[in-house]
Design a protein around this motif. Structure first.
Motif, mmCIF file in Angstrom:
data_model
loop_
_atom_site.group_PDB
_atom_site.id
_atom_site.type_symbol
_atom_site.label_atom_id
_atom_site.label_comp_id
_atom_site.label_asym_id
_atom_site.label_seq_id
_atom_site.Cartn_x
_atom_site.Cartn_y
_atom_site.Cartn_z
ATOM 1 N N ASN A 1 7.873 6.918 3.397
ATOM 2 C CA ASN A 1 6.882 6.979 2.334
ATOM 3 C C ASN A 1 7.034 5.743 1.451
ATOM 4 O OD1 ASN A 1 5.278 7.618 0.074
ATOM 5 N ND2 ASN A 1 5.581 9.813 0.432
ATOM 6 N N ASN B 1 0.841 -1.191 0.000
ATOM 7 C CA ASN B 1 0.000 0.000 0.000
ATOM 8 C C ASN B 1 0.877 1.243 0.000
ATOM 9 O OD1 ASN B 1 0.809 0.496 2.746
ATOM 10 N ND2 ASN B 1 -0.770 -0.954 3.422
ATOM 11 N N GLU C 1 0.649 3.955 1.988
ATOM 12 C CA GLU C 1 0.580 4.770 3.194
ATOM 13 C C GLU C 1 1.976 5.191 3.648
ATOM 14 O OE1 GLU C 1 -1.505 2.624 6.150
ATOM 15 O OE2 GLU C 1 -3.328 2.389 4.955
#
Length: 668
Positions: A195, A184, A186
């Motif tokens: 990041n 993902n 997030e």
């Protein structure tokens, strides 16, 4: 320093007792040791080495010198010498330990000693690819997989493991970190924040850039050493007779193979020269060109037909997608049809190419090898090109859930099925062929180790690994395991079932060709596909680190916008806006690369001219020597003729001999 001798110096040993002689020798040895202690380390070593005594006596003197030096107070120079000596020993031990830690060092030496450098080039190429994949596995696992696992596994609908996933990659592996959908985007809350979008993008980009730089460097060095500076003939009879013997071969059976192969190559070289002298007629030339044209049309037709069939089969298989029941084993097993067909094409069509090549009957075996490589590369790259078009054009428009994971699973299946076919090829193509050729049909003989076909299989698998690196970050795990197993199986099969190839080009030039093929079209095509995915295609909205963005590259724009407000990060924003997004920057980079390439090319041309001039000088010196030898022989011949003809020998004037009585017979 006194004369370095351990024999008595005061007179001779005559009239001396044994004790006196022993004392004299001991005195001289002590004097010698005291002189040696005052010398530097290098001079001391040379002096001890030059002593006219036995090795054991030199060793005794050296030990006495070392003991005397240790008993004295060490001077700073002696300390530096000891430290330097310790560092040299440590460096030597470290180099020895590093040699022991090199993967397959002894195995590669054994292969080179038994089968020569041509076969060894295949295993060196395999080891080189293994380093690429180990590096990719290391950075992907450290910077992408571990943060995702530690943060939160992205598994939405886990299913039970049934075993078929090892071949298909779907089911249990569907939402794992093996594929794109298991990650993902997030931001991991930490100090500093992590990041995942930037980590995913920059890790894969850094790996591809390093691979490209490494390939360019290796290809340029190999090309310069093995092609550019080769200005003279390298395939003539003299070169083969005097310079082509592989001195790394030590096995008797392999030596006999090399002798036979060298004889075959010499015969072929002589036949080529005879064919060049005997020019073909116009009708024969037209007939031969027509035969070559027909062979190329058949080869291209097979490649195009194979690509078209794979494309239509792939479009039919889009019926199975993530929207269907994941527990349907029949639908899951049907996904193996496409990779099985692709592997069958890669197995059967090259055999047809071999038949076409025999029909052409090339007179130059090396040209036949290169043409065979070219046709197989066209076939494999056509298949991969059609598959890439299918994945980038049809799959994103047909699968709505997570098309990136679908592409990653497709590449995974191709890699696994190709590995299975490689194992089957080792068993049926080498082991059974050897059994049949040695026991039943002896006219077949022992199969040759096909270097070109095996290396092209490695290039094909590595191309799949590069294509799938974006869609399956842990795909290098499968490639590393595959390369390890193939290395040992090929080594065993080579030792038991195969013989070295009879027709090979120069090992270094063949390896250069393989590196060039690995760079283009393999790496360049893979880089183009990944770049097109990042810059042009919209990512899936339901999975992956870039969900919700227009393109994955928008993650860089968002990051630049987020750091624009921080004064300490203004330089990053300025570089991105004024350098990376400026067309002028890329024009300047291209211009610099072209200028550097031009200068390097001029340097290379100068070296070629220098080599040509030196060869001409060598030839002229040979002619001068031959002329001087002929001149010397002519002068010597003239002198012999002059000395053999003397006018006084034919003078009839009588001369008085004072020893005339000695000429009378004894019985007078």
């Amino acid at each position: 320093m006194r004369r370095m001798s351990v024999f008595p110096q005061h007179g001779t040993a005559l009239g001396l007792t044994a004790n006196e002689i022993r004392q004299e020798v001991e005195y001289n040895t002590s004097e010698l040791v005291s002189d040696l202690v005052n010398l530097s380390a290098r001079a001391r070593f040379q002096a001890i080495r030059s002593l006219p005594v036995s090795f054991n006596e030199r060793k005794t003197i050296r030990n006495r010198v070392n003991s005397v030096k240790l008993s004295k107070t060490m001077l700073p120079a002696d300390c530096r010498q000891q430290v330097s000596r310790s560092f040299r020993r440590f460096r030597a031990n470290l180099a020895s330990a590093r040699q022991r830690l090199v993967v397959w060092q002894d195995t590669l030496k054994e292969i080179g000693g038994r089968f020569g450098t041509s076969v060894l080039s295949y295993f060196l190429f395999l080891k080189w690819l293994l380093k690429f994949n180990l590096f990719s596995l290391l950075i992907n696992f450290c910077f992408i997989t571990i943060p995702q696992i530690v943060h939160a596994p992205n598994i939405s609908s886990p299913t039970g493991f049934r075993g078929l996933e090892l071949l298909t990659g779907v089911g249990y592996f569907n939402q794992t970190v093996l594929f794109y959908g298991g990650y993902n985007g997030e931001v991991i809350v930490s100090t500093p924040a992590y990041n995942m979008q930037l980590a995913y993008f920059f890790t894969i980009a850094a790996y591809l850039v390093l691979c490209g730089v490494s390939l360019l460097y290796s290809m340029s060095r190999s090309f310069q050493n093995n092609f550019v500076l080769e200005t003279g003939p390298v395939s003539g009879g003299a070169w083969r007779l005097l310079c082509s013997w592989d001195f790394s071969v030590v096995n008797e059976k392999a030596i006999q193979y090399n002798k036979n192969n060298l004889g075959i190559q010499l015969k072929e070289s002589l036949s080529e020269r005879l064919q060049k002298k005997n020019k073909m007629s116009l009708s024969d030339s037209i007939k031969r060109l027509s035969l070559h044209l027909l062979a190329w049309l058949l080869s291209l037709g097979l490649a195009i037909g194979s690509g078209a069939g794979i494309y239509f089969l792939g479009t039919e298989q889009l019926i199975f997608s993530f929207d269907h029941d994941p527990n349907d084993l029949k639908a899951e097993a049907s996904t193996l049809l496409l990779p099985v067909v692709v592997s069958l094409i890669n197995l059967i069509v090259p055999l047809l190419y071999s038949l076409i090549s025999r029909m052409e009957s090339y007179s130059n075996p090396r040209a036949q090898i290169y043409i065979s490589i070219m046709r197989n590369v066209i076939l494999k790259m056509s298949i991969l090109g059609i598959l890439c078009f299918y994945w980038l054009n049809d799959v994103p428009n047909s699968i709505s859930s997570c098309w990136e994971s679908f592409v990653g699973q497709s590449v995974y299946r191709l890699l696994i099925i190709d590995f299975i076919f490689c194992l089957l090829g080792i068993f049926f193509g080498e082991f059974l062929r050897n059994v049949i050729g040695t026991m039943w049909i002896q006219s077949l003989g022992v199969p040759e180790f096909d270097i070109a076909r095996n290396v092209l299989d490695l290039i094909y698998a590595q191309t799949l690994a590069w294509i799938g690196i974006y869609y399956s970050p842990l795909l290098p795990v499968m490639q590393v395991i595959k390369l390890f197993i193939i290395f040992y199986l090929k080594k065993v099969s080579l030792s038991m079932n195969c013989q070295p190839p009879k027709h090979t080009g120069r090992a270094a030039q063949i390896q250069t060709v393989f590196i060039a093929l690995l760079f283009f079209p393999s790496f360049v095509g893979s880089l183009a596909m990944v770049s097109f995915t990042v810059w042009r295609l919209r990512p899936s909205d339901q999975c992956g680190p870039f969900q919700g963005l227009n393109t994955p590259f928008y993650a860089i724009f968002n990051w630049i916008d987020s750091i624009q407000g921080y004064p300490e990060s203004n330089w990053v924003w300025w570089i991105f806006e004024n350098v990376l997004r400026s067309e002028l920057f890329y024009y300047l980079i291209t211009l610099i690369v072209l200028v550097i390439t031009f200068f390097l090319w001029q340097i290379t041309q100068g070296r070629k001219e220098l080599i040509k001039t030196l060869r001409e000088q060598i030839a002229n010196e040979g002619k001068d020597k031959a002329f001087l030898l002929n001149k010397l022989q002519t002068i010597q011949k003239q002198r012999r003729e002059m000395t053999s003809y003397r006018p006084q020998d034919f003078d009839q004037t009588p001369h008085f001999n004072p020893n005339w009585m000695n000429t009378l017979p004894l019985d007078m």
